[in-house]
Design an enzyme around this catalytic site. Structure first.
Site, short mmCIF file in Angstrom:
data_model
loop_
_atom_site.label_atom_id
_atom_site.label_comp_id
_atom_site.label_asym_id
_atom_site.label_seq_id
_atom_site.Cartn_x
_atom_site.Cartn_y
_atom_site.Cartn_z
N HIS A 94 0.86 -1.19 0.00
CA HIS A 94 0.00 0.00 0.00
C HIS A 94 0.90 1.24 0.00
CE1 HIS A 94 -2.78 3.07 1.35
NE2 HIS A 94 -3.75 2.28 0.93
N GLU A 168 -4.19 1.81 -7.46
CA GLU A 168 -4.52 2.91 -6.55
C GLU A 168 -3.62 4.09 -6.87
OE1 GLU A 168 -6.58 1.70 -2.74
OE2 GLU A 168 -4.45 1.62 -2.32
P1 PGA Z 1 -9.46 5.97 0.40
O1 PGA Z 1 -8.27 4.93 0.67
O2 PGA Z 1 -10.65 5.16 -0.03
O3 PGA Z 1 -9.67 6.65 1.72
O4 PGA Z 1 -9.00 6.89 -0.65
C1 PGA Z 1 -8.05 3.90 -0.24
C2 PGA Z 1 -6.82 3.13 0.17
O5 PGA Z 1 -5.92 3.73 0.77
O6 PGA Z 1 -6.73 1.93 -0.09
#
Ligand code: PGA
Length: 254
Positions: A94, A168
């Site tokens: 992440h 992401e």
């Molecule tokens: P968020 O986080 O939905 O608050 O943008 C997503 C993540 O960090 O996986």
């Protein structure tokens, strides 16, 4: 194929009572939803056990893992401990782990191997840190490099089909500023292309994450190539998470 909604609680909430309450709430929503998607939550490790005890229809996920088995690794939670706890999904790489804990692609690779070896599903997070001022070529090149380095040697493992990749874009995390569904689709199709060139299947599950909420979930999950969502902030608000689960269930009926 069923879509998956994975809630990443990060370092929330602050008490075990609040964690149990949220987990019970999510479990209740799944039970009341007709044909729910696959729902999983990744609480902080310290709450894994308590959360697991109150959930029946929600899978357990972890936010990170250490690649060694057992031994002298102060502060680390190993894959064997997560597996023994009943964890199904493990988030790896992440952007917050990369930024605050200097996690590298090489470390992600060791973690993915350990998790696959343990028959759990690794959820590898990739995504560019910024988009403004960057060319499409730079963005794709950045993500491609993350994939190549993190997935080295994975095709030799028989559990490779369990791999999940979450796109992401880092700039879209934790604000109201999600990617556009069109751009997310383009990147996810590109990720699939790279996975295939690496020798992996085109069917590897690919998720989108970054400011997903109950208002935009359908625009993302409507697209077949987006197999689900990694949800941060909105997974901490039961009402929001409920709508995300319900809307995903509706979509799957179409
Ligand atoms: P968020 O986080 O939905 O608050 O943008 C997503 C993540 O960090 O996986």
């Amino acid at each position: 194929m069923d879509k998956i909604i994975l809630g990443n609680w990060k370092s929330n909430p602050s008490t075990i009572q609040a964690a149990i309450k949220l987990a019970e709430g999510v479990d209740g929503v799944v039970f009341r939803t007709d044909h729910p998607p696959i729902v999983a939550v990744a609480p902080p490790n310290i709450f894994l056990w308590a959360v697991k005890e109150v959930m029946e229809g929600v899978a357990l996920a972890a936010q990170d893992v250490f690649w060694e088995d057992v031994g002298a690794y102060t502060g680390a939670i190993s894959w064997r401990q997560l597996r023994a706890m009943g964890v199904t999904y493990v988030i790896i790489g992440h952007s917050e782990r990369r930024n605050y804990f200097t996690e590298t692609d090489a470390m992600c690779n060791r973690k993915i191997r350990a998790v696959l070896h343990a028959d759990m599903a690794p959820v590898l997070c990739v995504g560019e840190p910024m988009r403004r001022g960057k060319t499409e070529r730079w963005i794709k090149g950045f993500v491609k490099k993350q994939l190549i380095s993190s997935l080295s040697g994975i095709t030799e493992m028989k559990q490779q089909h369990k791999l999940i990749v979450a796109y992401e874009p880092v700039w879209a995390i934790g604000n109201e500023n999600s990617d556009t569904p069109e751009d997310a689709v383009e990147m996810i199709l590109y990720i699939k292309e790279v996975l295939v060139t690496l020798g992996l299947s085109n069917d590897i599950l690919t998720l989108y994450g970054g400011s997903v909420n109950s208002l935009n979930i359908e625009q993302f999950l409507f697209h077949e190539c987006i197999g689900g969502a990694l949800v941060g902030g909105a997974s901490l608000k039961l009402g929001e998470f409920r709508k995300i689960i319900e809307k995903t269930a509706q979509l799957e009926k179409l």
